[in-house]
Design an enzyme around this catalytic site. Structure first.
Site, PDB file in Angstrom:
ATOM      1  N   HIS A 205       0.891  -1.432  -0.053  1.00 20.36           N
ATOM      2  CA  HIS A 205       0.047  -0.032  -0.036  1.00 20.36           C
ATOM      3  C   HIS A 205       0.964   1.165  -0.014  1.00 20.36           C
ATOM      4  CE1 HIS A 205       1.277  -0.259   4.235  1.00 20.36           C
ATOM      5  NE2 HIS A 205       1.046   1.001   4.266  1.00 20.36           N
TER       6      HIS A 205
HETATM    7  C1  UD1 Z   1      -1.900   4.866   6.467  1.00 23.96           C
HETATM    8  C2  UD1 Z   1      -0.524   5.383   7.094  1.00 23.96           C
HETATM    9  C3  UD1 Z   1       0.634   4.247   6.957  1.00 23.96           C
HETATM   10  C4  UD1 Z   1      -0.117   2.910   7.241  1.00 23.96           C
HETATM   11  C5  UD1 Z   1      -1.287   2.511   6.633  1.00 23.96           C
HETATM   12  C6  UD1 Z   1      -1.899   1.402   6.789  1.00 23.96           C
HETATM   13  C7  UD1 Z   1       0.132   7.813   7.171  1.00 23.96           C
HETATM   14  C8  UD1 Z   1       0.812   8.895   6.688  1.00 23.96           C
HETATM   15  N1  UD1 Z   1       0.114   6.755   6.527  1.00 23.96           N
HETATM   16  O1  UD1 Z   1      -1.617   5.111   4.989  1.00 23.96           O
HETATM   17  O2  UD1 Z   1       1.691   4.752   7.716  1.00 23.96           O
HETATM   18  O3  UD1 Z   1       0.928   1.774   6.983  1.00 23.96           O
HETATM   19  O4  UD1 Z   1      -2.214   3.693   6.848  1.00 23.96           O
HETATM   20  O5  UD1 Z   1      -3.073   1.214   6.421  1.00 23.96           O
HETATM   21  O6  UD1 Z   1      -0.796   7.942   8.305  1.00 23.96           O
HETATM   22  N2  UD1 Z   1      -9.048   4.770   2.763  1.00 23.96           N
HETATM   23  C9  UD1 Z   1     -10.307   4.193   2.541  1.00 23.96           C
HETATM   24  N3  UD1 Z   1     -10.808   3.669   3.784  1.00 23.96           N
HETATM   25  C10 UD1 Z   1     -10.265   3.752   5.074  1.00 23.96           C
HETATM   26  C11 UD1 Z   1      -9.036   4.353   4.988  1.00 23.96           C
HETATM   27  C12 UD1 Z   1      -8.479   4.860   3.946  1.00 23.96           C
HETATM   28  O7  UD1 Z   1     -10.913   3.989   1.272  1.00 23.96           O
HETATM   29  O8  UD1 Z   1     -10.723   3.235   6.103  1.00 23.96           O
HETATM   30  C13 UD1 Z   1      -8.507   5.176   1.490  1.00 23.96           C
HETATM   31  C14 UD1 Z   1      -8.737   6.726   1.499  1.00 23.96           C
HETATM   32  O9  UD1 Z   1      -9.583   7.402   1.157  1.00 23.96           O
HETATM   33  C15 UD1 Z   1      -7.331   7.055   0.697  1.00 23.96           C
HETATM   34  C16 UD1 Z   1      -6.423   5.936   0.770  1.00 23.96           C
HETATM   35  O10 UD1 Z   1      -7.150   4.803   1.388  1.00 23.96           O
HETATM   36  O11 UD1 Z   1      -7.651   7.219  -0.638  1.00 23.96           O
HETATM   37  C17 UD1 Z   1      -5.347   6.008   1.746  1.00 23.96           C
HETATM   38  O12 UD1 Z   1      -5.605   6.255   3.057  1.00 23.96           O
HETATM   39  P1  UD1 Z   1      -4.647   6.993   4.139  1.00 23.96           P
HETATM   40  O13 UD1 Z   1      -5.275   6.811   5.438  1.00 23.96           O
HETATM   41  O14 UD1 Z   1      -4.520   8.418   3.716  1.00 23.96           O
HETATM   42  O15 UD1 Z   1      -3.066   6.338   4.034  1.00 23.96           O
HETATM   43  P2  UD1 Z   1      -2.903   4.849   4.228  1.00 23.96           P
HETATM   44  O16 UD1 Z   1      -2.261   4.716   2.626  1.00 23.96           O
HETATM   45  O17 UD1 Z   1      -3.748   4.068   4.552  1.00 23.96           O
END
Ligand code: UD1
Length: 365
Positions: A205
């Site tokens: 991811h």
């Molecule tokens: C975050 C953490 C990362 C961790 C990862 C585990 C930071 C900088 N990054 O990254 O260290 O390893 O979580 O998962 O804090 N999304 C959903 N549903 C959710 C959560 C996210 O659809 O419940 C989507 C968001 O809309 C976005 C993407 O996933 O498009 C990324 O989510 P985000 O929380 O920004 O960062 P992660 O890549 O999950």
């Protein structure tokens, strides 16, 4: 003494669970769980609460997704209001996600002591958002709870005071050891017609791997090679699913025999799948440690790791885009017997949570 325990994103929940599991031993401490809402999908958040027996959060900040600045700022604004209203005696943050640094900054500026659990880890790669979060959080924390020797060295180099730094081990491993048997009973791999060791467990991811279409295509090519040699169980993170769909690469994975593209799994399911895997292929930080603790070979799709003990004492190999190395390691692992012996890493003994609360209880209480 009231301690706000902050959790917001998937890798935080199993870590804070280790503190709640031993809280009864410390009657002078009241732990209050604050959920920032950085992760909000049921399978990224709720399922962890049920799996881990975490209490209902006392406050949900509901921040959701956004750019780094938006997400961090939203956590800060909402947590600041809570802290001003309720004045905890300490704010405890874990790991390196945006919620970690956001709440640490808020507390420090309101003169609330900050404890950072999993302090001192450094990849020395400032292009990773998590590295920025780690450096900033450590620089303003009053209690630095460290998981491995490299953390002690890094914090000393950065001039953090020796009396603030405590080697305690790893709360994530506390939870892993506590839950391992319960997880094994789920035999999740049977849903895919597999037995232990008959599959590789894949996750990815990181923006560096999934946001860059060229890098993503390269990795998919290697996954296709791997899929010709073993079954693959691949829980797909929401970020990764969206990038795979946008680039059309998802079709190539869907076309593979014995490839199981599934939604993100709960904590117990993940532990079960890792513990019985022939190998783990990942870019996650936590999985490098969990696979090492369980003795399962891990191939990490990154250039650096902030967790070097998983290489020196554990089962981890950094692939760093060296696909010859990847293929060699896979061939060796598939040629070996399937037994795995857990690594014995100092302090990763299931008692980190207890050590942390004891230090806080003695020094603040
Ligand atoms: C975050 C953490 C990362 C961790 C990862 C585990 C930071 C900088 N990054 O990254 O260290 O390893 O979580 O998962 O804090 N999304 C959903 N549903 C959710 C959560 C996210 O659809 O419940 C989507 C968001 O809309 C976005 C993407 O996933 O498009 C990324 O989510 P985000 O929380 O920004 O960062 P992660 O890549 O999950």
């Amino acid at each position: 003494m009231i301690i706000d325990v902050i959790a917001g994103a998937r890798p935080n929940f199993m870590k804070v669970a280790a503190l709640f599991a031993v809280a009864d031993q410390f009657p002078n401490i009241e732990l209050r769980l604050i959920h920032t809402g950085q992760h909000y999908d049921a399978n990224m958040s709720e399922v962890f609460f049920s799996d881990l027996g975490l209490p209902k959060p006392i406050r949900h900040l509901d921040v959701g997704s956004g750019s780094h600045a938006t997400q961090t700022a939203d956590v800060m604004t909402r947590y600041e209001q809570w802290v001003m209203e309720t004045r905890p005696d300490l704010t405890l943050v874990v790991g390196d996600v945006n919620s970690t640094v956001a709440c640490a900054i808020v507390a420090a500026k309101l003169h609330i002591p900050v404890a950072h659990v999993e302090a001192g880890l450094r990849s020395f790669d400032r292009s990773m958002p998590e590295e920025i979060n780690r450096v900033l959080t450590d620089s303003i924390s009053d209690f630095l709870f460290v998981t491995e020797p490299s953390g002690m060295i890094n914090l000393a180099h950065e001039g953090r005071p020796a009396q603030a730094i405590h080697m305690v081990g790893h709360v994530m491993i506390d939870t892993l050891l506590r839950m391992r048997e319960k997880a094994a009973d789920l035999v999740v791999y049977q849903r895919y017609g597999k037995r232990p060791s008959e599959y590789a467990f894949l996750t990815m991811h990181r923006p560096a791997n999934v946001d860059d279409p060229v890098q993503l295509a390269t990795i998919i090519e290697q996954i296709e090679w791997l899929a010709q040699r073993t079954a693959i169980i691949f829980p797909v993170h929401p970020r990764t699913r969206s990038r795979l769909s946008d680039s059309g690469l998802i079709a190539r994975l869907e076309a593979l025999d014995d490839m199981y593209l599934i939604d993100p799994v709960g904590y117990l399911e993940a532990v079960c799948l890792v513990d019985s895997a022939r190998m783990v292929v990942t870019d996650s930080g936590g999985l490098q440690e969990e696979s090492s603790a369980l003795g399962v070979p891990c191939l990490t799709l990154r250039d650096s790791t902030e967790r070097p003990i998983t290489i020196t004492e554990g089962t981890n190999t950094l692939i760093a885009d060296d696909w010859d190395l990847f293929r060699q390691r896979v061939t060796v692992i598939l040629g070996q017997g399937s037994d795995h012996t857990p690594s014995m890493i100092p302090y990763w003994d299931g008692r980190a949570g207890e050590r942390i609360l004891r230090i806080l209880s003695e020094q603040l209480g």
